[in-house]
Design a protein around this motif. Sequence first.
Motif, PDB file in Angstrom:
ATOM      1  N   ASP A  15       0.791  -1.225   0.000  1.00  0.00           N
ATOM      2  CA  ASP A  15       0.000   0.000   0.000  1.00  0.00           C
ATOM      3  C   ASP A  15       0.825   1.277   0.000  1.00  0.00           C
ATOM      4  O   ASP A  15       0.347   2.308  -0.459  1.00  0.00           O
ATOM      5  CB  ASP A  15      -0.949   0.005   1.211  1.00  0.00           C
ATOM      6  CG  ASP A  15      -2.138  -0.923   0.992  1.00  0.00           C
ATOM      7  OD1 ASP A  15      -2.667  -0.925  -0.137  1.00  0.00           O
ATOM      8  OD2 ASP A  15      -2.512  -1.640   1.928  1.00  0.00           O
ATOM      9  N   VAL A  59      -0.460  -0.156  -6.573  1.00  0.00           N
ATOM     10  CA  VAL A  59      -0.946   0.913  -7.452  1.00  0.00           C
ATOM     11  C   VAL A  59      -0.340   2.222  -6.941  1.00  0.00           C
ATOM     12  O   VAL A  59      -0.617   2.618  -5.809  1.00  0.00           O
ATOM     13  CB  VAL A  59      -2.485   1.004  -7.420  1.00  0.00           C
ATOM     14  CG1 VAL A  59      -2.964   2.111  -8.332  1.00  0.00           C
ATOM     15  CG2 VAL A  59      -3.112  -0.322  -7.810  1.00  0.00           C
ATOM     16  N   PRO A  60       0.523   2.885  -7.739  1.00  0.00           N
ATOM     17  CA  PRO A  60       1.133   4.134  -7.259  1.00  0.00           C
ATOM     18  C   PRO A  60       0.050   5.133  -6.888  1.00  0.00           C
ATOM     19  O   PRO A  60      -0.958   5.246  -7.583  1.00  0.00           O
ATOM     20  CB  PRO A  60       1.935   4.648  -8.467  1.00  0.00           C
ATOM     21  CG  PRO A  60       1.994   3.523  -9.433  1.00  0.00           C
ATOM     22  CD  PRO A  60       0.862   2.596  -9.136  1.00  0.00           C
ATOM     23  N   ASN A  61       0.223   5.833  -5.798  1.00  0.00           N
ATOM     24  CA  ASN A  61      -0.765   6.817  -5.352  1.00  0.00           C
ATOM     25  C   ASN A  61      -0.762   8.038  -6.270  1.00  0.00           C
ATOM     26  O   ASN A  61       0.243   8.712  -6.433  1.00  0.00           O
ATOM     27  CB  ASN A  61      -0.460   7.212  -3.909  1.00  0.00           C
ATOM     28  CG  ASN A  61      -1.496   8.165  -3.362  1.00  0.00           C
ATOM     29  OD1 ASN A  61      -1.636   9.282  -3.825  1.00  0.00           O
ATOM     30  ND2 ASN A  61      -2.244   7.699  -2.378  1.00  0.00           N
ATOM     31  N   PHE A  62      -1.933   8.294  -6.868  1.00  0.00           N
ATOM     32  CA  PHE A  62      -2.104   9.382  -7.833  1.00  0.00           C
ATOM     33  C   PHE A  62      -1.629  10.719  -7.259  1.00  0.00           C
ATOM     34  O   PHE A  62      -0.954  11.488  -7.920  1.00  0.00           O
ATOM     35  CB  PHE A  62      -3.598   9.450  -8.172  1.00  0.00           C
ATOM     36  CG  PHE A  62      -3.968  10.398  -9.279  1.00  0.00           C
ATOM     37  CD1 PHE A  62      -3.994   9.962 -10.594  1.00  0.00           C
ATOM     38  CD2 PHE A  62      -4.324  11.705  -9.007  1.00  0.00           C
ATOM     39  CE1 PHE A  62      -4.362  10.829 -11.624  1.00  0.00           C
ATOM     40  CE2 PHE A  62      -4.698  12.572 -10.032  1.00  0.00           C
ATOM     41  CZ  PHE A  62      -4.716  12.124 -11.337  1.00  0.00           C
ATOM     42  N   PHE A  63      -1.998  10.970  -6.001  1.00  0.00           N
ATOM     43  CA  PHE A  63      -1.665  12.269  -5.402  1.00  0.00           C
ATOM     44  C   PHE A  63      -0.199  12.348  -5.026  1.00  0.00           C
ATOM     45  O   PHE A  63       0.469  13.346  -5.287  1.00  0.00           O
ATOM     46  CB  PHE A  63      -2.507  12.501  -4.153  1.00  0.00           C
ATOM     47  CG  PHE A  63      -3.967  12.340  -4.426  1.00  0.00           C
ATOM     48  CD1 PHE A  63      -4.502  12.783  -5.622  1.00  0.00           C
ATOM     49  CD2 PHE A  63      -4.796  11.737  -3.513  1.00  0.00           C
ATOM     50  CE1 PHE A  63      -5.849  12.634  -5.889  1.00  0.00           C
ATOM     51  CE2 PHE A  63      -6.137  11.585  -3.773  1.00  0.00           C
ATOM     52  CZ  PHE A  63      -6.671  12.035  -4.960  1.00  0.00           C
ATOM     53  N   ALA A  64       0.325  11.257  -4.429  1.00  0.00           N
ATOM     54  CA  ALA A  64       1.714  11.275  -3.987  1.00  0.00           C
ATOM     55  C   ALA A  64       2.649  11.463  -5.172  1.00  0.00           C
ATOM     56  O   ALA A  64       3.614  12.221  -5.099  1.00  0.00           O
ATOM     57  CB  ALA A  64       2.043   9.984  -3.254  1.00  0.00           C
ATOM     58  N   MET A  67       2.173  15.216  -6.270  1.00  0.00           N
ATOM     59  CA  MET A  67       2.209  16.322  -5.310  1.00  0.00           C
ATOM     60  C   MET A  67       3.365  17.274  -5.531  1.00  0.00           C
ATOM     61  O   MET A  67       3.236  18.472  -5.347  1.00  0.00           O
ATOM     62  CB  MET A  67       2.295  15.758  -3.902  1.00  0.00           C
ATOM     63  CG  MET A  67       1.278  16.331  -2.985  1.00  0.00           C
ATOM     64  SD  MET A  67       1.581  15.690  -1.355  1.00  0.00           S
ATOM     65  CE  MET A  67       2.836  16.788  -0.774  1.00  0.00           C
ATOM     66  N   MET A  74      -4.063  17.366 -14.631  1.00  0.00           N
ATOM     67  CA  MET A  74      -5.525  17.405 -14.565  1.00  0.00           C
ATOM     68  C   MET A  74      -6.075  18.725 -15.113  1.00  0.00           C
ATOM     69  O   MET A  74      -5.512  19.794 -14.877  1.00  0.00           O
ATOM     70  CB  MET A  74      -5.994  17.253 -13.121  1.00  0.00           C
ATOM     71  CG  MET A  74      -5.626  15.907 -12.512  1.00  0.00           C
ATOM     72  SD  MET A  74      -6.492  15.614 -10.948  1.00  0.00           S
ATOM     73  CE  MET A  74      -5.804  16.912  -9.960  1.00  0.00           C
ATOM     74  N   THR A 104      -6.062  14.211 -17.550  1.00  0.00           N
ATOM     75  CA  THR A 104      -7.238  13.623 -16.916  1.00  0.00           C
ATOM     76  C   THR A 104      -8.225  14.764 -16.642  1.00  0.00           C
ATOM     77  O   THR A 104      -7.842  15.778 -16.067  1.00  0.00           O
ATOM     78  CB  THR A 104      -6.861  12.949 -15.578  1.00  0.00           C
ATOM     79  OG1 THR A 104      -5.904  11.919 -15.846  1.00  0.00           O
ATOM     80  CG2 THR A 104      -8.080  12.344 -14.899  1.00  0.00           C
ATOM     81  N   SER A 126      -7.800  24.002  -4.981  1.00  0.00           N
ATOM     82  CA  SER A 126      -7.140  23.181  -3.957  1.00  0.00           C
ATOM     83  C   SER A 126      -6.505  21.936  -4.569  1.00  0.00           C
ATOM     84  O   SER A 126      -5.547  21.399  -4.045  1.00  0.00           O
ATOM     85  CB  SER A 126      -8.120  22.821  -2.841  1.00  0.00           C
ATOM     86  OG  SER A 126      -8.974  21.779  -3.240  1.00  0.00           O
ATOM     87  N   MET A 127      -7.045  21.471  -5.709  1.00  0.00           N
ATOM     88  CA  MET A 127      -6.474  20.297  -6.372  1.00  0.00           C
ATOM     89  C   MET A 127      -5.284  20.671  -7.249  1.00  0.00           C
ATOM     90  O   MET A 127      -4.649  19.788  -7.821  1.00  0.00           O
ATOM     91  CB  MET A 127      -7.530  19.639  -7.269  1.00  0.00           C
ATOM     92  CG  MET A 127      -8.558  18.818  -6.536  1.00  0.00           C
ATOM     93  SD  MET A 127      -9.601  17.981  -7.755  1.00  0.00           S
ATOM     94  CE  MET A 127     -10.457  16.808  -6.699  1.00  0.00           C
ATOM     95  N   SER A 128      -5.018  21.982  -7.372  1.00  0.00           N
ATOM     96  CA  SER A 128      -3.959  22.456  -8.265  1.00  0.00           C
ATOM     97  C   SER A 128      -4.085  21.861  -9.667  1.00  0.00           C
ATOM     98  O   SER A 128      -3.110  21.363 -10.228  1.00  0.00           O
ATOM     99  CB  SER A 128      -2.574  22.135  -7.703  1.00  0.00           C
ATOM    100  OG  SER A 128      -2.401  22.734  -6.453  1.00  0.00           O
TER     101      SER A 128
END
Lengths: 353, 353
Positions: A15, A59-64, A67, A74, A104, A126-128
Amino acid sequence: MDETGQPQSDKRRIDTMEELSVAIGVSRPTLSRYFQDPSSVRSSTSEKIRRGLEQVEYVPNFFATRMNRKSTGMIGVIIPYLNDLFFTRLLEGIEIAAMQAGFTVITQCSHSDPAIEARAAETFMSMSVDGALVAPLGNHSDFAVQERLNARLPFMLVDSRPSTMPSVDFVGSDHMQSTGIITEYLSRVGDPPVFLAMPRVNFNALERERAYIAKMQELGHEPTIIGTEALHPASHFEAHGSAVLDRCFSQGQFTDRSILCANDRVAIGALHAAAKHGLDPGRARRGGLRIAGHDDYPLCPFTTPTLTTVAQDVEAIGRVAVQRLVEKIRGENNAQSQVVQLLDGVLKLRESA
Amino acid sequence: MDETGQPQSDKRRIDTMEELSVAIGVSRPTLSRYFQDPSSVRSSTSEKIRRGLEQVEYVPNFFATRMNRKSTGMIGVIIPYLNDLFFTRLLEGIEIAAMQAGFTVITQCSHSDPAIEARAAETFMSMSVDGALVAPLGNHSDFAVQERLNARLPFMLVDSRPSTMPSVDFVGSDHMQSTGIITEYLSRVGDPPVFLAMPRVNFNALERERAYIAKMQELGHEPTIIGTEALHPASHFEAHGSAVLDRCFSQGQFTDRSILCANDRVAIGALHAAAKHGLDPGRARRGGLRIAGHDDYPLCPFTTPTLTTVAQDVEAIGRVAVQRLVEKIRGENNAQSQVVQLLDGVLKLRESA
């Protein structure tokens, strides 16, 4: 997947990057560099990571992984409401163009509520997101929030724009041209049209109303506008067109006139009122009731009678908006010059006029 | 915003937590705790942060504030295509229910492409959404990817489900009931209906076809099914219904029968074919052509003639799916028991039958 197409639940599930680092024996910073850009690590390391990843369920974390990048990849999109095939086609055009450009799309729908629209803009900040495309609700939108979004990141309005944001980048239809050609067509082959408008909260309906007036004056005809007041609150376009004409026809008004509707959904309502009063638009060779719309809504070829209209090239509006936005994101166009692109409409002659 | 409603560009813009920590004199870990839960820091500190934030232009990073939480507060939704008002209403129901439950919905559309559908599922895994709702494309969906999503996080299918995923949680319509009541109605007040089907890629169309057969057999009538082959590739539902009936009517077939269509969009095409052949469905008191649909598409009250159908409670399907998913996310229901909720349809009698 294994060869049977079943998910492999026997692989060890990982994880976090820390667990992954231990599992495949590569330091966390190196893994991090690999996920941001595989070519940034030695090829032997890259190969070791690649083989390690095959042995685990990770599954690589999209946000990490995004960031610390300059780009999140996006694009944020806001549409005013969902239950309208014009906006779904616009969104489809945007999503397919964005996908092809490697972005995306995160879509938020305003559901006709300015507070939800404003919150969506805040969410995108906030999502940049790398950039934002907004099809605004209308004159009750919170344009201060949109100005803030515009000041903060690459931003464009699509479909409609308020007169209070004259310098913002915009892609939409040229309503002077589109409404002009259908007004001219109706006037040339029959009775100059009456304009069935919408309550004045919608910029495009208002622009088309103005374009109709200008073209009628140019042709030397007297403009007549009906339907600017809402007969019931929050009515849908079809219900509005139907209610306005039902009242007119009941009073014997406009039963043999040409009626140009502010959009096709209003025109579908107008066709319904005509059927209710036993009228058959477009049937008479010369004279008699005619009904026309604007947009080329996907249902137009299937209504009874089929609906004459002027098509907006809505997929192109979506595609061009994404192209211009991506240029802004990549700094490819001059930040000092405003981008405004207006697309022409095309007449679609069918049975109703 | 200042009092004039203009964005305040005079506030100092802060982009990172580090800058914010220096600007307002509160440590970064404390700030981090504050953004995850304001009540987790002392009230004097919370007040100091709140006042500090008013003095600067700072938008907390969506990903950074969620990265270390157990929950991202996001629900992923996949719909098969956009240009269909059934799916926009389903999505509206889902979005409004999710918003009320405090979740942000991230929607991805498959645009009728199984590869895009599979990629959307992968994106949701990498985003660590709290749960996912999927309305699948049909029997060409990549169900191995959906099984993987289902194994990894709270997951439900909505609207339709494949026979290959019998144990997955599901919310949709009860087609035995809905198709049953309209078949029964048509048989009771006139000629037992013919079923105008769709090419067999769509689970719901197939379930309705089976429900039609079962009800006809129960009533002692012979089922007749037309339209199972595509007359042209990738045809839209309206074009399919119109093309199938145009061919039948040209051969003098079914011109005085009752025709139950697999959905309302097919029925809108059927009405178009009827108008083309000078037929007026629903006009005769007894006997004569009748056309009915399924779904209660928003255009049904405005077609000519208006369309008799059976309404799916699509907003309720969206709402219930979100409720059940949120219960799964919060661990409120028994993970061992399958959730299957089937909603009843309601007859909508209009002019066409």
